[in-house]
Write an enzyme that holds these catalytic residues in place. Structure first.
Site, mmCIF file in Angstrom:
data_model
loop_
_atom_site.group_PDB
_atom_site.id
_atom_site.type_symbol
_atom_site.label_atom_id
_atom_site.label_comp_id
_atom_site.label_asym_id
_atom_site.label_seq_id
_atom_site.Cartn_x
_atom_site.Cartn_y
_atom_site.Cartn_z
ATOM 1 N N GLU A 157 21.732 3.099 -43.093
ATOM 2 C CA GLU A 157 23.019 2.458 -43.396
ATOM 3 C C GLU A 157 23.094 0.984 -42.993
ATOM 4 O OE1 GLU A 157 25.879 5.146 -41.640
ATOM 5 O OE2 GLU A 157 25.166 6.822 -42.838
ATOM 6 N N ASP A 265 26.645 16.792 -49.803
ATOM 7 C CA ASP A 265 27.817 17.659 -49.735
ATOM 8 C C ASP A 265 28.789 17.200 -50.814
ATOM 9 O OD1 ASP A 265 28.843 15.376 -48.373
ATOM 10 O OD2 ASP A 265 28.720 16.345 -46.425
HETATM 11 O O1 G3I Z 1 28.047 14.669 -28.171
HETATM 12 C C1 G3I Z 1 29.453 14.924 -28.025
HETATM 13 C C2 G3I Z 1 29.659 16.063 -27.123
HETATM 14 O O2 G3I Z 1 29.183 15.707 -25.846
HETATM 15 C C3 G3I Z 1 31.129 16.426 -27.099
HETATM 16 O O3 G3I Z 1 31.292 17.586 -26.356
HETATM 17 C C4 G3I Z 1 31.666 16.652 -28.509
HETATM 18 C C5 G3I Z 1 33.148 16.911 -28.516
HETATM 19 O O4 G3I Z 1 33.681 16.661 -29.800
HETATM 20 O O5 G3I Z 1 31.406 15.525 -29.283
HETATM 21 C C6 G3I Z 1 30.023 15.258 -29.374
HETATM 22 O O6 G3I Z 1 29.787 14.184 -30.209
HETATM 23 C C7 G3I Z 1 29.952 14.395 -31.578
HETATM 24 C C8 G3I Z 1 28.596 14.270 -32.271
HETATM 25 O O7 G3I Z 1 28.763 14.353 -33.672
HETATM 26 C C9 G3I Z 1 27.600 15.322 -31.812
HETATM 27 O O8 G3I Z 1 28.050 16.576 -32.122
HETATM 28 C C10 G3I Z 1 30.891 13.348 -32.123
HETATM 29 O O9 G3I Z 1 32.188 13.583 -31.587
HETATM 30 C C11 G3I Z 1 30.933 13.374 -33.617
HETATM 31 O O10 G3I Z 1 31.658 12.243 -34.088
HETATM 32 C C12 G3I Z 1 29.536 13.307 -34.174
HETATM 33 O O11 G3I Z 1 29.642 13.329 -35.575
HETATM 34 C C13 G3I Z 1 28.439 13.135 -36.300
HETATM 35 C C14 G3I Z 1 28.507 11.817 -37.069
HETATM 36 O O12 G3I Z 1 27.327 11.674 -37.857
HETATM 37 C C15 G3I Z 1 28.583 10.617 -36.128
HETATM 38 O O13 G3I Z 1 28.579 9.445 -36.833
HETATM 39 C C16 G3I Z 1 28.328 14.279 -37.290
HETATM 40 O O14 G3I Z 1 28.124 15.489 -36.590
HETATM 41 C C17 G3I Z 1 27.139 14.040 -38.236
HETATM 42 O O15 G3I Z 1 27.154 14.976 -39.269
HETATM 43 C C18 G3I Z 1 27.259 12.656 -38.860
HETATM 44 O O16 G3I Z 1 26.144 12.455 -39.665
HETATM 45 C C19 G3I Z 1 26.087 11.206 -40.386
HETATM 46 C C20 G3I Z 1 24.629 10.874 -40.572
HETATM 47 O O17 G3I Z 1 23.976 10.883 -39.331
HETATM 48 C C21 G3I Z 1 24.463 9.533 -41.266
HETATM 49 N N1 G3I Z 1 25.189 9.497 -42.513
HETATM 50 C C22 G3I Z 1 26.593 9.887 -42.437
HETATM 51 C C23 G3I Z 1 26.719 11.253 -41.793
HETATM 52 C C24 G3I Z 1 28.145 11.714 -41.793
HETATM 53 O O18 G3I Z 1 28.938 10.881 -40.987
#
Ligand code: G3I
Length: 349
Positions: A157, A265
């Site tokens: 990105e 998706d």
């Molecule tokens: O790690 C913390 C954890 O310690 C905590 O307990 C928990 C509580 O909500 O949050 C955890 O962090 C989360 C993380 O995923 C790991 O699970 C974040 O809140 C959450 O925002 C994060 O979201 C991820 C997102 O990327 C972040 O930008 C999504 O799961 C993941 O599917 C998404 O993937 C991205 C690709 O990498 C790149 N392209 C876009 C795609 C969708 O956004």
């Protein structure tokens, strides 16, 4: 004579029955998974927490998919939470689990502006020191997973929608050449790994796509190894049209890059409205998925790295939490029951 007639009719009957039974078998949860019907890998993003706590999730991941992208645990905040302290525990456990079942592992992602550990965000250093930081991060990870991870999303990105380079921390600290350096470092660490640039809206935004293609062609012309493009495909039933997607695929292969549909998706509620769930809504989703897969089938084999869904069940999709909206973008419903789009992909593979 009679015998011949009987043989022919029997053969016809067997073909007919086996055709019907293909779908029947599938519905009755046989051991035949989606990937078995595909000439290219079919993958999913894996959430380590679900994998470790949910037996249905685990069994679907093994049965249906033969390519695995760790959804979060390969990102910088997870792998290098403190300077030069790498945390391999979860990543190693996921990789060894799926390698036992001969699944392909796709590494996501080495250089991104999100999910960085605080120490990188706060890091003070010269451009050279930042470059060294990036080099150590990339090379430690790529070497650690040598012979285990097939391919890497080296840079994720890096472009804006208007085709300009995003002003990420990496660009600010190292300069516009950071993308080239990232690919060079990754290749140096493992010349056998396939190296991808990964981004969203490449299927729908020709301006962004052209900028990405120009940069990557430029790198390749100067001897930097770039194997392919991850077209994320976070699409919706509203947009884009299958014809736009087909054009995107054609342009990318015309420039001789492999295509990974890397985070597929299909949102059914991109505007976040109150929606009424109906058969037609999910059929529409299934039809769009069918067109995407049919278009992907058309591209020459050497460019088909595979299709990866960004999760298994609607319940765990990033879309619900990220946009805080009701949505159903994946192959399985909240109870891990296959949806019409699941049966559609099976039919068109
Ligand atoms: O790690 C913390 C954890 O310690 C905590 O307990 C928990 C509580 O909500 O949050 C955890 O962090 C989360 C993380 O995923 C790991 O699970 C974040 O809140 C959450 O925002 C994060 O979201 C991820 C997102 O990327 C972040 O930008 C999504 O799961 C993941 O599917 C998404 O993937 C991205 C690709 O990498 C790149 N392209 C876009 C795609 C969708 O956004």
């Amino acid at each position: 004579m009679l015998k011949t007639k009987f043989t022919i009719n029997l053969t016809f009957l067997v073909i007919l029955i086996s055709g019907c039974q293909r779908e029947e078998n599938y519905i009755t949860n046989s051991s035949i998974g989606l990937f078995s019907y595909s000439s290219y890998p079919i993958g999913t993003a894996i959430d380590i927490n679900e994998l470790e706590s949910n037996a249905i999730y685990k069994s679907i991941s093994l049965k249906e998919f033969n390519s695995i992208t760790p959804e979060n645990i390969f990102k910088a905040e997870a792998l290098q939470p403190k300077p030069l302290t790498f945390n391999w525990t979860e990543a190693d456990s996921l990789v060894s689990f799926f390698l036992t079942y001969n699944k392909r592992i796709h590494g996501h992602t080495l250089i991104w502006h999100n999910q960085l550990p605080q120490w990188i965000i706060d890091y003070q250093g010269s451009p050279y020191e930042w470059e060294q930081l990036m080099k150590v991060h990339i090379q430690t990870i790529v070497k650690h997973f040598k012979n285990k991870v097939t391919a890497w999303d080296v840079v994720n990105e890096a472009f804006n929608e208007d085709g300009t380079l995003r002003n990420t921390i990496w660009k600010q600290k190292i300069g516009v050449g950071y993308i080239e350096k990232a690919f060079l470092f990754a290749n140096e660490a493992n010349p056998n790994a396939l190296l991808f640039y990964n981004d969203y809206n490449l299927e729908s935004n020709p301006i962004k796509r052209n900028s990405v293609l120009s940069l990557l062609k430029n790198l390749r012309n100067r001897g930097v190894k770039v194997d392919g493009i991850g077209v994320q495909m976070h699409v919706s039933t509203y947009y884009p049209e299958p014809t736009q997607i087909a054009i995107a695929f054609q342009e990318i292969i015309a420039d001789k890059f492999k295509i990974h549909l890397s985070e597929l998706d299909i949102s059914v509620n991109p505007l976040g409205k109150n929606i009424i769930l109906s058969e037609s809504l999910f059929n529409e989703q299934a039809n769009l998925l069918g067109s995407i897969v049919l278009n992907y089938n058309q591209i020459p084999k050497q460019y088909q790295y595979g299709i990866t869904f960004w999760g298994i069940s609607d319940k765990n999709s990033w879309i619900r939490s990220f946009y805080n909206r009701e949505d159903y973008p994946l192959l399985y419903d909240d109870n891990y029951m296959p949806k019409p789009c699941y049966y559609k992909i099976f039919k068109v593979l």
